[in-house]
Scaffold this motif. Structure first.
Motif, PDB file in Angstrom:
ATOM      1  N   SER A 143       0.511  -0.557  -0.049  1.00  0.00           N
ATOM      2  CA  SER A 143      -0.032   0.068   0.223  1.00  0.00           C
ATOM      3  C   SER A 143       0.758   1.047  -0.207  1.00  0.00           C
ATOM      4  O   SER A 143       2.039   1.387   1.066  1.00  0.00           O
ATOM      5  CB  SER A 143      -0.949   0.184   1.023  1.00  0.00           C
ATOM      6  N   SER A 144       0.285   2.819  -0.406  1.00  0.00           N
ATOM      7  CA  SER A 144       1.201   3.208  -0.523  1.00  0.00           C
ATOM      8  C   SER A 144       0.974   4.538   0.527  1.00  0.00           C
ATOM      9  O   SER A 144       2.068   5.401   1.272  1.00  0.00           O
ATOM     10  CB  SER A 144       0.395   4.620  -1.611  1.00  0.00           C
ATOM     11  N   LYS A 145       0.069   3.617   1.674  1.00  0.00           N
ATOM     12  CA  LYS A 145       0.169   4.246   2.698  1.00  0.00           C
ATOM     13  C   LYS A 145       1.018   3.059   3.591  1.00  0.00           C
ATOM     14  O   LYS A 145       0.922   3.466   5.385  1.00  0.00           O
ATOM     15  CB  LYS A 145      -1.062   4.323   3.596  1.00  0.00           C
ATOM     16  N   GLY A 146       1.663   2.176   3.250  1.00  0.00           N
ATOM     17  CA  GLY A 146       2.521   0.894   3.989  1.00  0.00           C
ATOM     18  C   GLY A 146       3.154   2.181   5.420  1.00  0.00           C
ATOM     19  O   GLY A 146       3.253   3.072   5.774  1.00  0.00           O
ATOM     20  N   ILE A 147       2.854   0.780   6.625  1.00  0.00           N
ATOM     21  CA  ILE A 147       3.814   1.044   7.807  1.00  0.00           C
ATOM     22  C   ILE A 147       4.562   1.392   7.800  1.00  0.00           C
ATOM     23  O   ILE A 147       5.732   1.800   8.858  1.00  0.00           O
ATOM     24  CB  ILE A 147       2.707   0.840   9.491  1.00  0.00           C
TER      25      ILE A 147
ATOM     26  N   GLN B  17       6.275  -0.270   2.161  1.00  0.00           N
ATOM     27  CA  GLN B  17       5.292  -0.197   1.321  1.00  0.00           C
ATOM     28  C   GLN B  17       4.357  -0.827   2.029  1.00  0.00           C
ATOM     29  O   GLN B  17       3.132  -1.739   1.072  1.00  0.00           O
ATOM     30  CB  GLN B  17       5.641   0.572  -0.244  1.00  0.00           C
TER      31      GLN B  17
ATOM     32  N   ASP C 194      -7.455  -0.642   1.791  1.00  0.00           N
ATOM     33  CA  ASP C 194      -5.645   0.190   1.642  1.00  0.00           C
ATOM     34  C   ASP C 194      -5.083  -0.537   0.516  1.00  0.00           C
ATOM     35  O   ASP C 194      -4.323  -0.166  -0.536  1.00  0.00           O
ATOM     36  CB  ASP C 194      -5.163   1.000   2.587  1.00  0.00           C
TER      37      ASP C 194
ATOM     38  N   SER D 282     -10.842  -1.027   6.222  1.00  0.00           N
ATOM     39  CA  SER D 282     -10.068  -0.435   5.123  1.00  0.00           C
ATOM     40  C   SER D 282      -9.649  -1.360   3.889  1.00  0.00           C
ATOM     41  O   SER D 282     -10.025  -2.359   4.249  1.00  0.00           O
ATOM     42  CB  SER D 282      -8.752  -0.190   6.057  1.00  0.00           C
TER      43      SER D 282
ATOM     44  N   GLU E  56      -3.466  -2.705  -2.418  1.00  0.00           N
ATOM     45  CA  GLU E  56      -3.133  -1.871  -3.748  1.00  0.00           C
ATOM     46  C   GLU E  56      -3.008  -3.255  -4.831  1.00  0.00           C
ATOM     47  O   GLU E  56      -2.861  -4.514  -4.531  1.00  0.00           O
ATOM     48  CB  GLU E  56      -2.299  -0.692  -4.162  1.00  0.00           C
TER      49      GLU E  56
ATOM     50  N   ASP F 130       2.038  -2.940   4.473  1.00  0.00           N
ATOM     51  CA  ASP F 130       0.721  -2.577   5.467  1.00  0.00           C
ATOM     52  C   ASP F 130       0.154  -3.996   6.236  1.00  0.00           C
ATOM     53  O   ASP F 130       0.592  -4.476   5.317  1.00  0.00           O
ATOM     54  CB  ASP F 130      -0.565  -1.261   4.772  1.00  0.00           C
TER      55      ASP F 130
ATOM     56  N   TYR G 188      -8.753  -3.333  10.387  1.00  0.00           N
ATOM     57  CA  TYR G 188      -7.993  -3.589   8.590  1.00  0.00           C
ATOM     58  C   TYR G 188      -8.656  -4.405   7.666  1.00  0.00           C
ATOM     59  O   TYR G 188      -9.289  -4.532   6.691  1.00  0.00           O
ATOM     60  CB  TYR G 188      -6.465  -4.125   8.874  1.00  0.00           C
TER      61      TYR G 188
END
Ligand code: GLN
Length: 256
Positions: free
Chosen positions: A48-52, A55, A254, A252, A256, A57, A249
């Protein structure tokens, strides 16, 4: 007297410098933990581009991050095929596997597992209107599983023919495109896939599929790593964080 003072000053200097030294060591991360995963398994791990972490998540990535934080260590994620994870662990390429991995007896022969942090089961994903209502209805159908997953073992044990794909998304595309009748996969991941693809439904059969316990795998005998993992998981189970992550999760969108 003078000498005594000098000795005292020297001692103080030694104490201070050692304090400084420990202070320094505490500020820096005291090492790195390398977790292996297969980031094709939402909501546990996905890209995910919002990876924690980089990349990556998902529930497992959040748990890995917490294990690092609790031990003042950095966390690195190595993304690889699911089938390669236990080999990489045995080779010492990674320190632990966090991959929605079911702690099976067969796997226990080669690795040690942490405390269970999630309970799942295999389910069947079919197209709406399918006549598959229970596991035995799959007997004469085109079944797709993911290579190396426990779903493959289940279908194999039932004695049915199947085709194995490397990725869950590929298996789902087969179903969507009408090239197979059913995909057997873990429950929480199935929920994600049916949310993403209209016209698919989940069929459960508790008489055919036992519950499966997800745990982190470490190399056999690596109690140091196992203790670190268990301390964080037990804390996260007790204070409700695992439940919160699962809920977050599951909702969500998120991946991709
Ligand atoms: N729980 C399943 C297994 O252990 C699938 C795990 C996964 O795909 N990451 O085989």
């Amino acid at each position: 007297m003078k000498t005594l003072k000098k000795v005292a000053a020297l001692l103080a200097a030694v104490v201070m410098s050692s304090a400084l030294f420990t202070g320094c060591a505490k500020q820096k991360a005291s090492g790195t933990i390398v977790f292996g995963t297969n980031a094709e398994f939402p909501p546990f791990e996905f890209v995910s581009s919002k990876g924690i972490i980089d990349q990556y998540d998902g529930i497992d990535i959040a748990v890995a991050k917490q294990i690092g934080d609790d031990n003042n260590m950095e966390v690195k994620i190595e993304n690889m095929e699911f089938d390669s994870l236990l080999i990489a662990l045995k080779n010492g390429q990674i320190d632990a596997v966090i991959a929605g991995m079911t702690a099976t007896d067969e796997r226990r022969e080669s690795v040690d597992f942490s405390t269970t942090y999630y309970v799942a089961k295999q389910v069947m994903i079919v197209k709406e209107g399918s006549d598959i209502k229970k596991a035995t209805d799959m007997a004469d159908k085109k079944i797709v599983v993911i290579q190396g997953y426990t779903g493959e073992t289940c279908v194999k044990e039932m004695g049915y023919k199947y085709e194995a794909f490397k990725k869950g998304t590929e298996a789902i595309m087969e179903l969507v495109n009408g090239k197979c009748d059913v995909v057997v996969i873990d429950s929480a991941t199935a929920q994600k896939y049916i949310g993403d693809n209209k016209g698919l439904v989940i069929v459960e059969d508790d008489t055919a599929f036992e519950s499966e316990e997800y745990a982190v795998a470490v190399a056999k005998g690596n109690t140091e790593m196992l203790n670190k993992v268990n301390a964080t998981i037990e804390k996260m189970l007790k204070d409700g964080t695992i439940n919160e992550l699962s809920a977050k999760y599951a909702e969500s969108d998120d991946a991709e």
